[in-house]
Design a protein around this motif. Structure first.
Motif, PDB file in Angstrom:
ATOM      1  N   HIS A   9     -30.480  51.999 -13.000  1.00  0.00           N
ATOM      2  CA  HIS A   9     -31.035  50.973 -13.667  1.00  0.00           C
ATOM      3  C   HIS A   9     -31.886  50.111 -12.754  1.00  0.00           C
ATOM      4  N   GLY A  68     -35.448  49.664 -11.818  1.00  0.00           N
ATOM      5  CA  GLY A  68     -36.040  48.324 -11.845  1.00  0.00           C
ATOM      6  C   GLY A  68     -37.065  47.866 -10.592  1.00  0.00           C
ATOM      7  N   SER A  73     -40.299  49.888 -10.218  1.00  0.00           N
ATOM      8  CA  SER A  73     -41.250  49.493 -11.285  1.00  0.00           C
ATOM      9  C   SER A  73     -41.907  48.333 -10.757  1.00  0.00           C
TER      10      SER A  73
END
Length: 976
Positions: A917, A921, A924
């Motif tokens: 994650h 994250g 992105s």
């Protein structure tokens, strides 16, 4: 042509308030009267005139065509003048080149033509040594391979056929139709083989213009000039100071010298789709070199693809004639030899091929930037983009390689101070359980001291940081490549270029000629593949892919079985060295066998991928290429990485425990991890496969064509022994003896690099040196590919493209997979999580926070469980240790998992979720932050679009007003 001092006046210094700070007054050199002589074309409040459209009055169009005739006669007169001044290094062979002058005023605005680029260096030495007869003779020899027998018509394409070929009728019809299309042909027999005949193809000016207009080829019509004064005003004082500082710093050694490489100023011109009606707008200094050689070849190829050889809808195109044996080959010729007897510094480059060899393909240029504009000019945009991508990837590998090397060195320097290694090396009392069923002696734990130290090189505190770094690096690399691509497509004038409506594949037309439907783009009826047929073929293809992938997994399983059998054999080997390091011997031989299986399966895959792709019947050539590329990538990726996945995630996970081992076929005991972990096996597997594969690829890419070319030259010498010894072959025959470019173009090159990208990102947590190996390989790869394209292969058809195609999507997929695999490698394969849990929960620093290595005191003892040797029934007594978290034999629940096992398992799963994650994250967020196109490029493009419209309107308006004035008609200042 102009010398270097002049070229610097053209490219003004960005801070100098020069011609660019006022409206652009640069005229088309040949027709100054056709463009505006004043700056009124930038009046802001003037009504914008509209360009001539299809509905314009016929009077206006007549005026334009009449004007075009006048322009042509003017042009011819000017050409006569300019040829005496500039000369042509290929045509005017006998002229004394020392008479070149460069003091004409309009030299400033000359767009560099193909030849003027090359004579630039010759101009700088105006009064050097006089030309000898031998050098003139060598020039004549060079010209013999590039022109028709008359020495004037340039050869744009070569067709080769065998006289013994039975397809005479098709060939004669095809050639008759080519002449009808406006091409000129000339036959010439081969010097070394009496059966081979060459057909030289020349495209005259009128045909070039006709097809350039049809193909919407963009040509230069006015020099670019920007309003740079507002940019220098808006530039902050910090940026100005930085610029000044840069000018004081030493020159970047990686940049190519300005003197060494002629400036390609064509990119500094506004371009527009070529139009014969508006020919007076375009900067035509010399009809012979207005269209570059690669553009001429593209136009001829376009004609060859669309010319019929028989009556019938689909009986057309050179590709079909090559497939049915009418012609042996069709290729554009190279521009002469890549070598010269004279040094390039004093005599200049003979031709673009020679220039590319000296400034790009030579091994001595390995540290220099690539001359991308020159590559694009000679080989076309598609190949130019490949080298741009390869260079960008290699440059981006430098920071990754440095960080990886730093992590490795950190492991090297902390090797002796590592608490875990210390404990393993000092454990001379700890007896390990036997690793195999028969013939295995009991080993002390300290015997695996070297393994523990080597493991620490790759499995240390820096590994997690490096895995996160590489996941972010992959995103940054792809995002910045988008920006780089945007700049290149702008510089190379590909922004408005759309893929031409591709022609159908002959196989597709032949198969589906009965079913037709109207093409929504062209509006013409064409063969159509019904959906049920498409779906059934796709299903067969997909099942074929799954079958081949299962075949790979079977091969991996076979290697696993080999390791189990070899393990027992090596453990009881008569040579002491092998007996002592039996695990290393098992892994090493396993990797080598695996590599041989990988390479042999690759050969099978290529053929299967061909069959499956042909079975699908893709509609166009690019659909075929994309489908084939995806299959080859899937096959090769699974083939290369399946054994690595096995070692990383399955090896030693299902071995069981002493006294209750899991066995394969109830015979061979499953392999266990080494007392210091499985990571060392993973490193060995990756290192060997990566190094061996790169060596093999480099041999196949360069060694194989070199051997083939040597063999064909040897055959020629045998044939030509009866002829004169030192006969010089014409250029087309030299090219015929070179290897043709791969059937599927750049697919092999991209595939090799994309698989390497996978290696450098997917298991980088286990092998931090992968980016360094990739960097060293790519430095060689760039020059090796360059050498191959320039010297070993026939010149490929200069094709256009705006991006790297399907490969970009594959790279993004690899980037996502890399995050997942690295999370699993750190959590499951390495001992990072068990050490972390021990330090916080079970070690001496419990509840005090993690502090250095001393918190890991007693970790090795805690990670080993106890087993009662008497249960084995092999005559041993006492206790031995094995890697696991199980209860001792004297507890109430012997050999059950302890609480520590569940703690470690929970921590591993939590780490995977948090790591994924976090990294996704960050990826992105970075992708969102970095725009796909630089802001100044956006501004420049919008500014230029505006200026081009203004110029076109103004030039057209003036031209029509002047015509009316000449005819005595009244005119107004509005648009007529």
């Amino acid at each position: 042509g102009m010398n270097t001092s002049k070229s610097e006046t053209v490219k003004d210094h960005p801070l100098k308030p020069s011609r660019r700070s006022m409206p652009c007054l640069v005229q088309s050199q040949t027709h100054p009267q056709s463009l505006s002589k004043h700056s009124s074309f930038l009046q802001p409040n003037r009504v914008q005139p509209q360009p001539l459209s299809a509905g314009t009055s016929t009077a206006a169009v007549d005026v334009v065509s009449e004007r075009a005739k006048v322009v042509e006669t003017l042009e011819n007169n000017l050409l006569k003048l300019s040829s005496t001044e500039y000369g042509d290094p290929f045509l005017d062979v006998g002229k004394d080149k020392d008479t070149y002058t460069d003091d004409s005023e309009h030299g400033n605005y000359d767009t560099r033509t193909d030849q003027s680029l090359l004579i630039q260096n010759k101009l700088t030495r105006q009064k050097t040594e006089p030309r000898t007869k031998s050098s003139i003779k060598s020039d004549a020899m060079a010209s013999s391979g590039l022109f028709f027998k008359d020495g004037k018509k340039r050869i744009d394409y070569i067709l080769v056929y065998k006289k013994s070929s039975p397809q005479v009728e098709k060939r004669s019809t095809f050639e008759k139709n080519l002449r009808a299309e406006g091409l000129m042909l000339e036959r010439e027999p081969a010097v070394t083989n009496s059966d081979i005949m060459f057909v030289k193809v020349h495209c005259p000016w009128e045909t070039l213009c006709k097809y350039a207009e049809r193909m919407n080829i963009r040509m230069p019509f006015r020099k670019k000039c920007y309003y740079t004064d507002w940019r220098s005003k808006t530039m902050g004082s910090l940026q100005r100071n930085m610029r000044e500082l840069k000018s004081w710093l030493p020159r970047n050694p990686m940049k190519l010298d300005k003197e060494a490489l002629p400036d390609l100023e064509e990119t500094d011109c506004y371009t527009a789709p070529f139009s014969r009606a508006r020919i007076h707008h375009f900067t035509i200094n010399n009809k012979d070199s207005f269209f570059s050689n690669s553009t001429r070849s593209r136009i001829v190829h376009h004609v060859l693809q669309r010319t019929k050889y028989e009556d019938g809808k689909s009986k057309m195109g050179i590709n079909r004639l090559l497939n049915n044996g009418t012609y042996e080959a069709a290729f554009p010729p190279h521009e002469g030899s890549h070598k010269s007897r004279h040094p390039i510094k004093t005599h200049g480059a003979q031709n673009h091929r020679h220039l590319l060899y000296e400034r790009w393909a030579r091994w001595g240029m390995w540290y220099k930037y690539q001359p991308l504009d020159l590559i694009r000019r000679y080989f076309g945009e598609k190949i130019g983009l490949y080298f741009a991508w390869l260079g960008w990837y290699t440059g981006m590998l430098i920071p990754a390689a440095l960080v990886g090397l730093f992590v490795f060195l950190y492991g090297l320097f902390t090797m002796d101070s590592s608490q875990v290694s210390k404990e393993i090396c000092e454990a001379n009392e700890t007896v390990m359980c036997p690793m195999c069923e028969r013939n295995c002696t009991l080993q002390k734990l300290n015997e695996s001291c070297i393994y523990a130290k080597v493991t620490h090189l790759f499995d240390n505190g820096g590994t997690v940081f490096f895995a996160i770094f590489m996941a972010i690096w992959a995103t940054v690399f792809l995002e910045f490549w988008k920006r780089r691509r945007a700049v290149l497509t702008y510089d190379w004038d590909l922004i408005d270029w759309e893929d031409e409506e591709e022609e159908l594949r002959p196989q597709f037309e032949a198969k589906y000629s009965q079913v037709e439907r109207v093409n929504p783009i062209t509006g013409k009826p064409e063969p159509f593949q019904p959906f049920p047929d498409k779906l059934s073929r796709l299903m067969v293809s997909v099942s074929g892919i799954f079958f081949m992938i299962s075949l790979v997994l079977t091969a991996v399983f076979a290697v696993v079985v080999y390791r189990l059998v070899a393990m027992e054999q090596f453990a009881s080997f008569k040579w002491y060295f092998i007996k002592k390091y039996w695990q290393f011997a098992t892994s090493g031989t396993g990797v080598c066998i695996n590599f041989m299986i990988i390479m042999s399966l690759n050969v099978v895959y290529e053929k299967v991928a061909y069959l499956l792709t042909d079975l699908e019947h893709p509609r166009t050539e690019s659909e075929w290429e994309n489908s084939f590329a995806l299959k080859m990538f899937l096959f090769q990726f699974v083939n290369l990485n399946s054994s690595i996945f096995y070692i990383a995630f399955f090896l030693g996970r299902f071995a069981g425990r002493p006294g209750k081992y899991n066995k394969l076929f109830n015979r061979w005991r499953l392999e266990e991890c080494h007392p210091s972990g499985c990571l060392i096996d993973l490193c060995l597997q990756m290192g060997v496969i990566m190094v061996l594969k790169q060596m093999w690829n480099n041999f196949m890419e360069l060694g194989y064509p070199l051997l083939q070319n040597w063999w064909s030259r040897r055959k020629m010498k045998r044939r030509g022994q009866s002829m004169e010894n030192k006969i010089s072959l014409p250029q087309w025959e030299k090219d015929w003896n070179l290897q043709p470019m791969n059937l599927h173009g750049l697919m092999d090159e991209y595939l090799e690099m994309v698989l390497q990208f996978g290696f450098t990102t997917i298991f980088v947590a286990a092998f931090p040196l992968a980016p360094l190996l990739a960097l060293l390989n790519n430095i060689i790869e760039i020059r090796l590919d360059a050498y191959k394209f320039v010297t070993q292969w026939r010149r490929p058809m200069p094709a256009r493209a705006t991006d790297i195609g399907i490969w970009y999507g594959i790279l993004e997929g690899i980037g996502v997979l890399a995050v997942i695999t690295n999370a699993f490698v750190i959590a499951i394969t390495s001992d990072y999580i068990p050490r972390f849990v021990y330090a916080y929960k079970y070690g001496p620093c419990t509840d005090q926070g993690y502090r250095q290595e001393k918190c890991l005191k007693g970790y090795v003892n805690s990670s080993l469980s106890v087993f009662d040797l008497s249960e084995l029934g092999m005559g041993y007594s006492g206790y031995c240790r094995y890697r696991d978290y199980r209860a001792p034999p004297w507890s109430s629940t012997p050999y059950e998992f302890t609480l520590q096992f569940w703690h470690v398992l929970a921590a591993r799963l939590a780490f995977i979720i948090v790591f994924e994650h976090l990294v996704f994250g960050i990826k992105s967020f970075i992708a969102y932050l970095i725009p796909d196109m630089p802001k100044d490029l956006c501004d420049r493009m919008r500014r230029e679009k505006y200026l081009v419209q203004e110029m076109m309107y103004e030039a057209e308006l003036e031209h029509l007003q002047r015509e009316r004035k000449k005819n005595g008609k009244q005119y107004h200042h509005e648009w007529p």
